[in-house]
Design a protein around this motif. Structure first.
Motif, PDB file in Angstrom:
ATOM      1  N   THR A 166       0.837  -1.193   0.000  1.00 10.07           N
ATOM      2  CA  THR A 166       0.000   0.000   0.000  1.00 10.07           C
ATOM      3  C   THR A 166       0.872   1.243   0.000  1.00 10.07           C
ATOM      4  O   THR A 166       2.099   1.172   0.139  1.00 10.07           O
ATOM      5  CB  THR A 166      -0.921   0.013   1.224  1.00 10.07           C
ATOM      6  OG1 THR A 166      -0.108   0.044   2.416  1.00 10.07           O
ATOM      7  CG2 THR A 166      -1.803  -1.228   1.255  1.00 10.07           C
ATOM      8  N   THR A 167       0.224   2.370  -0.137  1.00 13.16           N
ATOM      9  CA  THR A 167       0.949   3.641  -0.145  1.00 13.16           C
ATOM     10  C   THR A 167       1.658   3.881   1.179  1.00 13.16           C
ATOM     11  O   THR A 167       2.801   4.352   1.210  1.00 13.16           O
ATOM     12  CB  THR A 167      -0.017   4.791  -0.446  1.00 13.16           C
ATOM     13  OG1 THR A 167      -0.642   4.567  -1.719  1.00 13.16           O
ATOM     14  CG2 THR A 167       0.711   6.131  -0.485  1.00 13.16           C
ATOM     15  N   SER A 168       1.004   3.543   2.290  1.00 13.80           N
ATOM     16  CA  SER A 168       1.626   3.767   3.598  1.00 13.80           C
ATOM     17  C   SER A 168       2.846   2.888   3.801  1.00 13.80           C
ATOM     18  O   SER A 168       3.855   3.331   4.367  1.00 13.80           O
ATOM     19  CB  SER A 168       0.593   3.513   4.706  1.00 13.80           C
ATOM     20  OG  SER A 168       0.144   2.163   4.673  1.00 13.80           O
ATOM     21  N   SER A 169       2.797   1.631   3.323  1.00 11.17           N
ATOM     22  CA  SER A 169       3.955   0.743   3.489  1.00 11.17           C
ATOM     23  C   SER A 169       5.118   1.210   2.613  1.00 11.17           C
ATOM     24  O   SER A 169       6.283   1.164   3.038  1.00 11.17           O
ATOM     25  CB  SER A 169       3.574  -0.697   3.148  1.00 11.17           C
ATOM     26  OG  SER A 169       3.113  -0.792   1.809  1.00 11.17           O
ATOM     27  N   ILE A 170       4.848   1.698   1.403  1.00  8.02           N
ATOM     28  CA  ILE A 170       5.907   2.225   0.551  1.00  8.02           C
ATOM     29  C   ILE A 170       6.498   3.487   1.160  1.00  8.02           C
ATOM     30  O   ILE A 170       7.714   3.731   1.102  1.00  8.02           O
ATOM     31  CB  ILE A 170       5.372   2.496  -0.865  1.00  8.02           C
ATOM     32  CG1 ILE A 170       4.969   1.184  -1.544  1.00  8.02           C
ATOM     33  CG2 ILE A 170       6.416   3.210  -1.710  1.00  8.02           C
ATOM     34  CD1 ILE A 170       6.119   0.248  -1.812  1.00  8.02           C
ATOM     35  N   CYS A 198       0.150   1.846  -6.469  1.00  9.27           N
ATOM     36  CA  CYS A 198      -0.010   2.791  -5.365  1.00  9.27           C
ATOM     37  C   CYS A 198       0.070   4.217  -5.908  1.00  9.27           C
ATOM     38  O   CYS A 198       0.752   4.477  -6.901  1.00  9.27           O
ATOM     39  CB  CYS A 198       1.068   2.590  -4.290  1.00  9.27           C
ATOM     40  SG  CYS A 198       1.092   0.947  -3.562  1.00  9.27           S
ATOM     41  N   LYS A 199      -0.621   5.109  -5.241  1.00  6.94           N
ATOM     42  CA  LYS A 199      -0.583   6.519  -5.600  1.00  6.94           C
ATOM     43  C   LYS A 199       0.081   7.298  -4.472  1.00  6.94           C
ATOM     44  O   LYS A 199      -0.347   7.196  -3.316  1.00  6.94           O
ATOM     45  CB  LYS A 199      -1.991   7.057  -5.839  1.00  6.94           C
ATOM     46  CG  LYS A 199      -2.674   6.443  -7.048  1.00  6.94           C
ATOM     47  CD  LYS A 199      -4.045   7.053  -7.266  1.00  6.94           C
ATOM     48  CE  LYS A 199      -4.729   6.442  -8.503  1.00  6.94           C
ATOM     49  NZ  LYS A 199      -6.072   7.022  -8.724  1.00  6.94           N
ATOM     50  N   PRO A 200       1.121   8.061  -4.767  1.00  2.00           N
ATOM     51  CA  PRO A 200       1.804   8.809  -3.699  1.00  2.00           C
ATOM     52  C   PRO A 200       0.898   9.879  -3.107  1.00  2.00           C
ATOM     53  O   PRO A 200       0.132  10.532  -3.823  1.00  2.00           O
ATOM     54  CB  PRO A 200       3.013   9.426  -4.414  1.00  2.00           C
ATOM     55  CG  PRO A 200       2.629   9.468  -5.859  1.00  2.00           C
ATOM     56  CD  PRO A 200       1.732   8.300  -6.085  1.00  2.00           C
TER      57      PRO A 200
END
Length: 448
Positions: A166-170, A198-200
């Motif tokens: 997910t975005t938070s994990s990245i 994922c979208k930043p």
């Protein structure tokens, strides 16, 4: 062959047993799975085990047990992993985070972590989620296995419609890579987010800007900020975005050693501060503290006082860090009374509790100015407040008192209290090293 013990149910017991198996290089196979009485695996237990791998395998034995946490200060330049590998293979002096790492031990930790990750899924039917996937990615990042990291993320992004990555994990992974000094790799991870579906968001932008600023790549950081400031952009900047850049400009200004660069970077910090005010952002105490500290360290006390007054006008309550910046400056320029007045103001306004960081500059400055009795008074005041002075500070005061023939002003009871406190703190810092050092010593003895 080591005897197989059934895994315990308690979380700590499971972590200790699994880490012991990893250190002993035991295989995670069907025999070990059959010896387990029941299925002890939960998301928390698997995450705790993966989180412990860097502590046991990647940390130098010099650093293990020296601090409560295992976060280290990030290096101030981009690491070159190929160059580090070449230096290790040719016995060339290596500096930085990999200086005291054992490459074989790091490789063992990486292999065992991945083997365990697949083992619990294959033999116990454990379904990995975002948390365990994130911890496994952290292990690969901290072990500097970048190829394995990209392959792992690409594989996990195809499972469960991309719910594991997910975005938070990245975003957290970008932070870890930045702390490891792998900023170019963190930037590559940021640009690969679309590949992982994922979208930043603004937090991802803040993390990559922070990583870039740590190694002094301000041009790329400003480019990302300007991209966020475009009209209609999906991730507009927030207060934290500007605070990261302001703090980095102030911190790096003194590290250049060039007056022109110092002026330029402080100008950029103040320009960003005015820009965020113009765009309607309300700076918080962290933003003010970064600017005030940068101005004090570069002898721009008028601007620092101006910012301090602006804090009061905007109802932004200063804290101990704010006052400590002024205290350090006034003590450094031998205006000790102003520094004392600033500390008294902090205590009077109840803006913070004076601790070692507040008293130490004042005590040192008083000793250098040969105001020994006042230094002794502040030392006693520090102790009455529940703090113990640093060993060097106490030695400095004792030497100053001896030089004026007033060594008897510190009675035996107070001296014993201070020395016991310093000794207790030293024992806490120099606590017993981790079990890994004991295992290594045991192996050496057995081999002999």
């Amino acid at each position: 062959m080591f005897p197989t013990k059934p895994l315990q149910r308690s979380s700590d017991g499971i972590v200790h047993q699994v880490m012991s198996m990893m250190v002993q290089n035991r295989s995670f196979d069907a025999q070990l799975a059959s010896s387990t009485i029941s299925n002890p695996w939960t998301t928390d237990s698997v995450s705790d085990i993966l989180r412990s791998v860097p502590k046991f395998f990647f940390q130098s034995l010099r650093s293990i047990g020296r601090q409560k946490g295992f976060r280290h200060r990030a290096p101030l330049k981009q690491r070159n992993l190929k160059q580090e590998k070449f230096k290790i293979s040719h016995n060339v002096l290596l500096l930085g985070p990999a200086a005291y790492r054992d490459p074989e031990r790091v490789a063992l930790g990486l292999d065992k972590a991945m083997e365990f990750y697949l083992w619990v899924e294959k033999f116990f039917g454990f379904s990995h989620n975002e948390k365990t996937c994130k911890e496994m990615a952290f292990v690969l990042a901290k072990g500097n296995n970048l190829k394995g990291l990209w392959d792992f993320l690409k594989e996990m992004s195809r499972i469960d419609n991309g719910s594991l990555v997910t975005t938070s994990s990245i975003t957290c992974l970008i932070k870890v890579l930045g702390e490891e000094g792998l900023v170019n790799e963190a930037l590559a991870c940021f640009y690969r987010m679309k590949q992982y579906h994922c979208k930043p968001d603004v937090f991802a932008y803040n993390m990559i800007i922070r990583a870039l600023c740590r190694v002094g790549n301000f041009n790329k950081a400003r480019f990302l900020l300007e991209q966020m400031e475009l009209p209609g952009f999906r991730c507009p900047p927030d207060v934290y975005t500007y605070t990261i850049l302001i703090s980095s400009y102030c911190k790096f200004s003194m590290q250049t050693g060039c007056r022109k660069a110092i002026r330029r970077r402080l100008y950029e910090a103040n320009h960003l501060f005015r820009e965020m005010l113009f765009k309607g952002f309300v700076p918080d105490v962290v933003t003010y503290n970064c600017l005030i500290d940068g101005c004090c360290k570069t002898n721009r006390i008028e601007r620092a006082l101006e910012l301090f007054e602006d804090m009061n006008k905007r109802n932004c309550v200063p804290n101990r860090i704010t006052y400590n910046s002024f205290i350090r400056y006034y003590c450094a320029v031998n205006e000790i009374d102003k520094g004392i007045e600033m500390m008294r103001r902090m205590q009077r306004m109840n803006h913070g509790v004076a601790t070692n960081s507040s008293y130490t500059p004042i005590i040192h400055a008083l000793c250098e100015a040969e105001r020994v009795l006042e230094a002794k008074g502040f030392l006693f005041e520090l102790i009455r407040g529940g703090s113990i002075p640093r060993e060097y500070t106490y030695k400095l005061v004792c030497d100053a008192l001896n030089s004026v023939g007033a060594a008897n002003l510190i009675d035996d009871e107070m001296d014993k209290r201070i020395r016991d406190g310093i000794g207790s703190r030293c024992r806490q810092v120099m606590k017993v090293k981790h079990i890994t050092s004991h295992i290594r010593t045991t192996r050496m003895v057995e081999e002999v």
